[in-house]
Write an enzyme that holds these catalytic residues in place. Sequence first.
Site, mmCIF file in Angstrom:
data_model
loop_
_atom_site.group_PDB
_atom_site.id
_atom_site.type_symbol
_atom_site.label_atom_id
_atom_site.label_comp_id
_atom_site.label_asym_id
_atom_site.label_seq_id
_atom_site.Cartn_x
_atom_site.Cartn_y
_atom_site.Cartn_z
ATOM 1 N N HIS A 227 46.231 18.422 -16.450
ATOM 2 C CA HIS A 227 46.281 19.835 -16.059
ATOM 3 C C HIS A 227 47.697 20.390 -16.093
ATOM 4 O O HIS A 227 47.911 21.540 -16.413
ATOM 5 C CB HIS A 227 45.687 20.005 -14.658
ATOM 6 C CG HIS A 227 44.246 20.320 -14.728
ATOM 7 N ND1 HIS A 227 43.330 19.824 -13.855
ATOM 8 C CD2 HIS A 227 43.564 21.088 -15.595
ATOM 9 C CE1 HIS A 227 42.150 20.267 -14.183
ATOM 10 N NE2 HIS A 227 42.253 21.024 -15.238
ATOM 11 N N CYS B 92 42.660 25.211 -35.905
ATOM 12 C CA CYS B 92 42.639 25.642 -34.501
ATOM 13 C C CYS B 92 42.980 24.509 -33.546
ATOM 14 O O CYS B 92 42.845 24.640 -32.349
ATOM 15 C CB CYS B 92 41.290 26.253 -34.145
ATOM 16 S SG CYS B 92 39.929 25.092 -34.288
HETATM 17 C C1 PEP Z 1 40.190 19.992 -32.115
HETATM 18 O O1 PEP Z 1 39.538 18.950 -32.012
HETATM 19 O O2 PEP Z 1 41.268 20.072 -32.737
HETATM 20 C C2 PEP Z 1 39.715 21.233 -31.476
HETATM 21 C C3 PEP Z 1 40.331 22.380 -31.684
HETATM 22 O O3 PEP Z 1 38.658 21.130 -30.623
HETATM 23 P P1 PEP Z 1 38.793 20.547 -29.130
HETATM 24 O O4 PEP Z 1 40.239 20.329 -28.826
HETATM 25 O O5 PEP Z 1 38.169 21.546 -28.228
HETATM 26 O O6 PEP Z 1 37.994 19.280 -29.242
#
Ligand code: PEP
Length: 551
Positions: free
Chosen positions: A184, A482
Site C-alpha cells: 500500500h 497499460c
Molecule cells: C498488467 O498486468 O500489466 C495490468 C495492467 O493488469 P493488472 O496490473 O491489473 O494485473
Amino acid sequence: MNDLTGIGIGRGIAHGPVARMAAPPEPPQDVPSQLSPEEESQRVAEAVQAVAEELAARGEQAGGQAQDVLEAQAMMAQDPALADAVAERTQAGKTGEWAVFEAFDEFRQTMAALGGYLGERAADLADVAQRVIARLRGLPAPGVPEPGHPFILVAEDLAPADTALLDLEKVLALVTIEGGPTSHTAILAREKAITAVVGVAAAEELTGGEDVIVDAAAGTVTVAPTQEQIDDAEQRIDQRAAVQAAPLSPGALTDGTEVPLLANLGSPKGAAEAVELGAEGVGLFRTEFLFLSSDEAPTVEEQTESYTELLQAFPGKKVVVRALDAGADKPLSFLTNTEEENPALGLRGLRALLTDEQVLDDQLTALANAQEATEADLWVMAPMVSTVEEAQRFSELAHAKGLKTAGVMVEVPSSALLAENILGEADFASIGTNDLTQYTMAADRMLGSVSHLQDPWHPAVLRLIREVGAAGQSTGKPVGVCGEAAADPLLAVVLVGLGVNTLSMAPAALSDVRTELTLHSAEKARAVAQAALGASSAAEARKAALAASQS
Ligand code: PEP
Ligand code: MG
C-alpha cells in the site's frame, strides 16, 4: 559513495535530513485483568469503534484510492470473526490490550501466510491493532514524527492511515525497510506522487538527522552525499519542478507523432484528478477494484451507476474498461476458486468469466447502459486472454451487447506470439506488462524474493512486445500499453519504438512521460528500442537504451 538500494516508486528525487518513524508501543503483558470480562469487552468495543471511525474520517479527508484503503482498514477493525476471537480471550480473564494483541496477531499471521494481495494487507491489520491498543492505554495513535522542518521519512513500513495523510510540505520522500512494489505504501506513494524507495533493507541503519539523497528513478538512497552529489540532486529537483509547472499538452514525439497519454484508474473518484494531470482518456479502468470486498456479484444497477459516473468525466474521450480480472493477486470471492495451488496459472481473468458467463453478461449489460447514457468513447477489453478462441468469444459477447470496440489484454506470452491472429478477432490490444513480465520470466509479481526478475526491461519481454507492435502495424489495429512499464519515461520511448500507439499509467506519472517523449523523434524511438532489444539482460537493455537516447 554509500548507496542503499531498494525499489523506486516514480521518478522523484529529494534531499534532506532523515526523521525516523516512532517505534511502535511496547507490546502488552499477559497479566490477569482486574476488571470483569464484560467491562473488558466494553472497553475493547469502544476502542475498536473509535479507531474505525477515525480511520474512516481520515479516509474521507484524503479521498481517492486512500479513502478505499482506509475504509477497508476500518472494516477490518470491525470484522465479527476478529471480535469473537477477542471476546474469547476477555472471557478467559485476559486484559483488553492482551486480547487485542493476541487475536489480531493470529489473524495477521494467517493473512501473511496466504501471501499475495492478502499477505500485503497483513501490515494494515497490525496497524489497526496498534491503534486499538494505544487507545485502550489512553495514548495517542502511533504516527509520523514532527521534527519541525522538512524531512525524509524512514519507516519499517507505513500504514495506509499514515501514508494517506502525509503532509507533503514536510515529507520530502519516503524510505521503507519493508514493502514491495505492490504494498500500500507503494500504491499510495504513486498516487500522491511522493518520492519513495521501498524495500530498502539497509535503511535499518539510518538515524535521525542524517543527510541523504533519495532517487526514486535509480532506486537508491545516498547516505552522507558529497557537495557535488547534492548540487546535482538540487539541479534535478528544480528541473522536475519546472517541467511540472509547464502547461499541459497532449502526448507527442518531437516530430509531432501523437502518443495519447491515458490514465489507469480503479475508481471513478480518481477521474477528476486524472483530467487535471492531463490524461487524454482512460487506458485501463480496473473494475475488480470496485468489488474486492464484495461477497456477491455486483448487480447490473450498481455497476451501471459506477461506469456512468466514470464515463461522464470523459465526454468525447476514449475510456477503456476492463472486464473483471479476478484471481491471483485480486481474488473476488464470488468468482475465484481459492483452492487452487497456483492461482496465477488457474481460472483467472477471462477464464474465470467464461466459466460463469452470467457475471460477464451482467457486466457488459451495465457497460452498454452506461454507454447509452454518456458521451464517452467506450472501449471494453478482456483480461488474461491466452488463446485466439478466447479473444473471439469475448468480442462476440461484447459486440452482441452493442459495445462496438472490444479488445483484449496481452499479458500471456502465447497471446503476444499469436498477436496477429488475436488481432484478427479483436478490435485492439492492450499490453499488460506487469503480468506479461510475470509469465515470461516465471516470477510471481507479488514475491519479493524474485523481484529482480520482474523487470519489464528484460529483452525477453521487449521481444514479445515487439511482436504485438508489429501485429498492430500489419493489421492496422491499435496497440496500447497499460502496465507499469508505460510509467517509466525511458521505457515509454522504447515501447513507442516497438510500435505501441498509446500509453496508460497512474496519473501521477503522466508528466514525466510526457516530457521524455518530447525529446525524441519516431526514428530515434525506434533506434532506442533496437538498442534495448539487442541486450541480454534488463540492466544492459536500460543502459543501451539510455546511451542510444543520448546519442
Ligand atoms: C498488467 O498486468 O500489466 C495490468 C495492467 O493488469 P493488472 O496490473 O491489473 O494485473
Ligand atoms: Mg494484469
